[in-house]
Design an enzyme around this catalytic site. Structure first.
Site, PDB file in Angstrom:
ATOM      1  N   LYS A 131      -5.641   3.891  -4.759  1.00 47.56           N
ATOM      2  CA  LYS A 131      -6.917   3.274  -5.103  1.00 47.56           C
ATOM      3  C   LYS A 131      -8.115   4.157  -4.746  1.00 47.56           C
ATOM      4  O   LYS A 131      -8.352   5.157  -5.397  1.00 47.56           O
ATOM      5  CB  LYS A 131      -7.005   1.874  -4.519  1.00 47.56           C
ATOM      6  CG  LYS A 131      -6.001   0.905  -5.164  1.00 47.56           C
ATOM      7  CD  LYS A 131      -6.317  -0.529  -4.860  1.00 47.56           C
ATOM      8  CE  LYS A 131      -5.268  -1.486  -5.439  1.00 47.56           C
ATOM      9  NZ  LYS A 131      -5.240  -1.535  -6.903  1.00 47.56           N
ATOM     10  N   TYR A 136       2.208  -7.767  -1.373  1.00 47.40           N
ATOM     11  CA  TYR A 136       2.467  -7.051  -2.629  1.00 47.40           C
ATOM     12  C   TYR A 136       2.430  -5.557  -2.343  1.00 47.40           C
ATOM     13  O   TYR A 136       1.437  -5.045  -1.831  1.00 47.40           O
ATOM     14  CB  TYR A 136       1.407  -7.407  -3.676  1.00 47.40           C
ATOM     15  CG  TYR A 136       1.575  -6.656  -4.976  1.00 47.40           C
ATOM     16  CD1 TYR A 136       2.572  -7.022  -5.876  1.00 47.40           C
ATOM     17  CD2 TYR A 136       0.747  -5.577  -5.303  1.00 47.40           C
ATOM     18  CE1 TYR A 136       2.742  -6.335  -7.073  1.00 47.40           C
ATOM     19  CE2 TYR A 136       0.908  -4.887  -6.488  1.00 47.40           C
ATOM     20  CZ  TYR A 136       1.910  -5.264  -7.368  1.00 47.40           C
ATOM     21  OH  TYR A 136       2.076  -4.577  -8.545  1.00 47.40           O
ATOM     22  N   ASP A 154       1.324   0.391   4.240  1.00 43.94           N
ATOM     23  CA  ASP A 154       0.839   0.406   2.862  1.00 43.94           C
ATOM     24  C   ASP A 154      -0.679   0.289   2.933  1.00 43.94           C
ATOM     25  O   ASP A 154      -1.229  -0.807   3.012  1.00 43.94           O
ATOM     26  CB  ASP A 154       1.457  -0.745   2.087  1.00 43.94           C
ATOM     27  CG  ASP A 154       0.900  -0.892   0.670  1.00 43.94           C
ATOM     28  OD1 ASP A 154      -0.056  -0.168   0.330  1.00 43.94           O
ATOM     29  OD2 ASP A 154       1.423  -1.731  -0.083  1.00 43.94           O
TER      30      ASP A 154
END
Length: 445
Positions: A282, A152, A254
């Site tokens: 995050k 994802y 990522d």
């Protein structure tokens, strides 16, 4: 009544107010939530406060939290230094949409940690991966993107492909079939998205060879964190780096989840493999919505020359960067990392011991500040391994741990816990004592 039914009934009794709020929310918000990942059967808990390591819900239940906002809170909830930084900056302005000192300060720290020359800021991982892929396409003059089955990378059309595809639709392991992850995405939007198998360099090479001179980049989570904590084989990331060099494509890490959480310089430092573009989000924001992507001066010349466009009114919001500055420079110190990593090792090892004691068909693993229990005997290496784990056992574990006052991780067998800098030895011991009570229930589902 089965043990699973008993777990659910106890959960429902404890969360009546949350269930009422969820019913009300469903009349205003699709599925009663603001992000699909927050849905929990039979109902999610509604939060009243989150301070330190403790969350209090609408029913007054107090939980020791190890979910930490899907791993965004390595600093824990409402860290005093972050709160102070936000308050101080808010008094000087909440939004500029103009340059300011904090951009320089945070970019310098990211360069020190990750080694990339230049950085741009955005607001979410989805934004940052989208811009990173555009940058790679602009730099290479190519269109195709290789991603990995089960990964994802945010909710934009190019990468919302083969995130959780049914196995019957996936095709051969060496050449996975792209499976779109949502309605509303026309085939043209992902026509240039190629899918490979994690930990399988042969599948990556095949994608390159079948699309010679067309692949702009490979985007990968160095640890697959949409599948618990699925780690790369020792030769996989170096091999991927070599393939990108051979076929003149860019490698994008990522690091939305791994960045600053498995080492001060994330997976780039931990695995000693340097990507061409690093994407962060995050935990770099200390709880504020912040993302960033970095690359060499040569690659970033695409932005500098305006050949590739990156814009955003809220990019480098001063409040978020104030939180990031104190997070990166004052909270996430070498000492903090040593403490967090040791606590995570204790939690993973404790789970492993209890799994053996109760003869559960599962295993626990973790890296850095993150870990999980996987309800499958054999170690997972890719999405197809993950797909067949015991989802019922995972859900029962999650609800049963909430019944014991522990949020063990975000909901779902694809997630993982995060130890924060505010956790201590006693918190890990409390977590393990709760699992010791829950483990016998999982043997008789």
């Amino acid at each position: 009544m089965s043990s699973f039914e008993a777990i659910v009934r106890r959960y429902e009794e404890r969360t009546r107010k949350s269930r009422e709020l969820h019913e009300q929310a469903k009349t205003l918000l699709p599925r009663g939530v603001s992000s699909n990942f927050r849905v929990v059967d039979p109902n999610p808990i509604f939060i009243e406060s989150a301070i330190g390591t403790t969350i209090t819900d609408a029913d007054g239940n107090r939980y020791l939290d190890f979910a930490n906002a899907f791993g965004a809170l390595l600093v824990g909830h409402a860290h005093p230094k972050v709160v102070q930084a936000i308050e101080t900056q808010a008094k000087k302005g909440t939004l500029h949409a103009m340059p300011h000192r904090l951009e320089i300060s945070v970019a310098q720290e990211l360069r020190r940690r990750f080694g990339q020359d230049q950085w741009r800021f955005s607001n979410s991982g989805t934004e940052a991966t989208m811009h990173a892929i555009r940058l790679a396409r602009g730099y290479t003059g190519r269109s195709k993107v290789i991603k990995f089955e089960g990964a994802y990378h945010g909710a934009h059309d190019t990468v919302l492909v083969s995130t959780k595809p049914p196995l019957r639709q996936t095709g051969h392991k060496n050449a996975p079939r792209p499976v779109v992850g949502s309605e509303g995405i026309p085939p043209e939007s992902y026509a240039h998205t190629l899918v490979a198998t994690f930990n399988d360099l042969t599948s990556v090479r095949r994608r390159f060879e079948d699309n010679l001179n067309d692949v702009a980049c490979v985007i990968i989570e160095p640890i697959m964190l949409n599948m618990g904590v699925t780690e790369p084989d020792p030769d996989f990331l170096p091999g991927l780096r070599a393939l990108c060099g051979e076929f003149q494509a860019l490698l994008i890490f990522d690091e939305v989840k791994t960045g600053v959480k498995i080492a001060p310089g994330g997976a780039t430092e931990h695995y000693k493999v340097r990507p061409d573009i690093a994407v962060l989000a995050k935990s770099i924001g200390g709880g504020m919505p912040l993302a960033a992507f970095g690359a060499s001066t040569e690659i970033m010349e695409e932005l500098n020359s305006l050949r590739v466009i990156h814009v955003g009114t809220y990019a480098s919001n001063p409040i978020t960067l104030a939180a990031a500055e104190v997070t990166l420079k004052e909270i996430l110190t070498d000492e903090a990392y040593r403490k967090v990593f040791a606590l995570n090792r204790k939690l993973v090892d404790g789970y492993s011991a209890l799994i053996r004691e109760h003869k559960l068909p599962a295993y626990a693993n973790g890296v850095g500040s993150m870990g999980t229990i996987n309800f499958k005997k054999d170690v997972m290496r890719n999405y197809r391994d993950w797909y067949v784990l015991d989802r019922k056992a995972s859900h029962a574990w999650y609800l049963a741990m909430l019944n014991e006052g522990i949020i063990p991780q975000p909901p779902g067998p694809d997630e993982q816990w995060t130890i924060s800098v505010q956790h201590g030895e006693a918190d890990v011991e409390t977590h393990l004592k709760a699992f010791a009570r829950v483990a016998p229930l999982l043997r008789s589902l």
